[in-house]
Design an enzyme around this catalytic site. Structure first.
Site, PDB file in Angstrom:
ATOM      1  N   TYR A  75       0.963  -1.198  -0.009  1.00 12.91           N
ATOM      2  CA  TYR A  75      -0.291   0.105  -0.009  1.00 12.91           C
ATOM      3  C   TYR A  75       0.819   1.003  -0.168  1.00 12.91           C
ATOM      4  O   TYR A  75       0.790   2.455  -0.841  1.00 12.91           O
ATOM      5  CB  TYR A  75      -0.696  -0.071   1.096  1.00 12.91           C
ATOM      6  CG  TYR A  75      -1.842   1.260   1.525  1.00 12.91           C
ATOM      7  CD1 TYR A  75      -2.012   2.006   0.642  1.00 12.91           C
ATOM      8  CD2 TYR A  75      -1.452   1.858   2.889  1.00 12.91           C
ATOM      9  CE1 TYR A  75      -2.995   3.204   1.181  1.00 12.91           C
ATOM     10  CE2 TYR A  75      -2.015   3.066   2.716  1.00 12.91           C
ATOM     11  CZ  TYR A  75      -3.025   3.670   2.470  1.00 12.91           C
ATOM     12  OH  TYR A  75      -3.335   4.760   2.338  1.00 12.91           O
ATOM     13  N   LYS A 103       1.316   3.740  -3.153  1.00 17.53           N
ATOM     14  CA  LYS A 103       1.522   5.779  -2.534  1.00 17.53           C
ATOM     15  C   LYS A 103       2.754   6.295  -3.031  1.00 17.53           C
ATOM     16  O   LYS A 103       2.063   7.683  -3.710  1.00 17.53           O
ATOM     17  CB  LYS A 103       0.461   5.789  -1.902  1.00 17.53           C
ATOM     18  CG  LYS A 103      -0.797   4.659  -1.057  1.00 17.53           C
ATOM     19  CD  LYS A 103      -2.109   5.455  -2.037  1.00 17.53           C
ATOM     20  CE  LYS A 103      -2.453   6.878  -1.967  1.00 17.53           C
ATOM     21  NZ  LYS A 103      -3.729   6.902  -2.810  1.00 17.53           N
TER      22      LYS A 103
END
Length: 490
Positions: free
Chosen positions: A237, A241
């Protein structure tokens, strides 16, 4: 930095919001519609095959939520006509060029009309497939930026990231950008296009080998973790990002772009009412497990800062940032959190959970209150591994021996216990960086934005996002935990 009237800025504006069924996006939609009914249009990008499906999602996953009850009470029978006038659903997909917009007339309308884009679309799953996370979190950011560049009247793009792109670094974490190919561990060779190619090749190879979709999913989750850790990030994640931020910084040119990094987002503090939350979000999984009597052991540094920020504060910061940076070439980053100005600690979370659930126990399906004791807190991974070994792994080993001796009579029980232990160990491995997180998020840029709001706007209370006004014990005992029980407990 000077701010005029925020409500006046919003008047007659058109805003495109991606990821419109997400937690923060819903709160943003509700806030804007409630405080400025003279907004021109909200274009809500939803993953759907057509307008009919997108409209169904709008009614069921957004407007139909309890979040909108204040707006419903305000508008009464006029709600449906108001929504029809102000909201246009947009079937699309940010992991595709031109956001996957198939309706050319609607695409041209948005390109000509939109004033602000807020990119909230993302997968927030720590353990996501690498190809999926790259498509949404990394290349989705690129495609939104490319689309923004084509918008004739665009004044600002707000890209919502996460403060935890910082990885596992301790100390003061600055509001600074990530450059292309920059890693967190000094490793060279990070190339985002190469990462995309490697992910595609991995999927193709697995399919060529005859792997099932379930096997492909597990392999791609492991591959994402492998690539993230190779370059210094703890999970897929935050790695994807961070790469999304890199692409925006590299490709933005003269566009006015704001990157906003919230910390751990919790239930609403005040608007539209206190305590609204949706889904099990990060620390709330601990509250649910503890309140139901299933979580008796907690892992983490009790003295470490726990950086939380209510969802309506994040939404207010998005709105204020769009006003502050409209029509101004910008590459500012705002870290929206509380650890620098009003920190809470893991010790407080343990205390508030015990106080709330011992005084207001959850009633289970049998109608009986669940009694809780103060959770045992293990301060390091070695203690946790010893606990697991004594409590579960010895039992599993014993069950394995008995199972073999009795011709696999206990095979189902053995497999189920092993699966649960593996699941817990994987979760601990994923969340370990945050259970022992030693960083404090600098928020000097954000504080300047708050100061501008206080000094030059008569609407400071309406758009407040200052964590110093939060009394954490009152918020948890009277707002957040009751909200979790009401909206999340099943």
């Amino acid at each position: 930095m000077e701010l005029g009237s925020i409500l006046q800025f919003l008047e007659n504006k058109s805003i495109l919001i991606t990821g419109a069924t997400g937690f923060l996006a819903k709160i943003l939609v509700e806030k804007v519609l409630r405080v400025q009914p003279n907004l021109k249009k909200l274009y809500l990008l939803l993953r759907a095959k057509d307008t009919k499906s997108a409209t169904h999602r709008l009614n069921n996953e957004i407007i139909g939520k309890d979040l909108f009850r204040v707006l419903k009470e305000k508008l009464g029978t006029n709600l449906n006509s108001f929504v029809s006038e102000k909201i246009t659903v947009v079937p699309g997909d940010i992991s595709l060029e031109d956001l996957g917009l198939k309706d050319s007339i609607l695409r041209e309308e948005i390109l000509n009309q939109v004033d602000v884009i807020v990119n909230l679309a993302a997968t927030t799953n720590f353990d996501e497939r690498y190809d999926v996370a790259l498509g949404l979190n990394t290349f989705g950011a690129k495609y939104v930026l490319n689309f923004a560049k084509k918008c004739v009247n665009l004044k600002v793009l707000i890209h919502v990231s996460t403060a935890y792109v910082s990885g596992e670094r301790g100390g003061l974490i600055l509001e600074s950008p990530y450059r292309m190919s920059e890693t967190l561990n000094g490793t060279f060779g990070l190339d985002i296009e190469t990462e995309k190619r490697l992910a595609e090749e991995k999927v193709n190879d697995l399919r060529a080998e005859g792997a099932t979709e379930e096997e492909i999913t597990l392999a791609m989750k492991d591959f994402g973790l492998e690539r993230a850790r190779m370059y210094g990030w703890p999970n897929t994640y935050v790695f994807t990002k961070a790469m999304g931020e890199m692409l925006i910084g590299h490709l933005k040119e003269n566009e006015s772009v704001v990157i906003l990094r919230p910390t751990i987002v919790t239930s609403t503090f005040k608007e539209p009412f206190p305590g609204w939350v949706e889904g099990i979000r990060t620390i709330d999984s601990l509250a649910v497990g503890y309140g139901k009597g299933k979580l008796t052991v907690f892992l983490g540094d009790l003295q470490a800062a726990l950086d939380l920020i209510p969802a309506d504060f994040v939404v207010n910061s998005i709105i204020v940032a769009m006003v502050a940076h409209a029509n101004q070439p910008s590459d500012v980053i705002y870290q929206v959190g509380s650890s620098a100005s009003n920190p809470m600690r893991n010790l407080d979370l343990q205390d508030y959970g015990y106080r709330y659930f011992s005084q207001t126990p959850w009633i289970n399906k049998d109608g009986k209150p669940v009694k809780v004791t103060k959770a045992l807190v293990l301060g390091d991974m070695a203690s946790f591994e010893r606990y697991m070994a004594l409590r579960y792994l010895l039992l599993l080993k014993g069950l394995e021996v008995v199972n073999v001796a009795l011709c696999k009579y206990f095979q189902g029980t053995y497999i189920n216990l092993r699966r649960k232990i593996n699941f817990v160990m994987r979760l601990v491995e994923l969340y370990k960086p945050y259970l022992f997180f030693g960083g404090i998020f600098d928020d000097m840029n954000t504080e300047r934005l708050r100061m501008a709001l206080r000094e030059s706007s008569a609407e400071a209370d309406l758009f407040c996002f200052d964590p110093k006004c939060i009394k954490w014990d009152e918020y948890f005992l009277n707002v957040h935990l009751p909200g979790i029980v009401k909206y999340v407990f099943k």
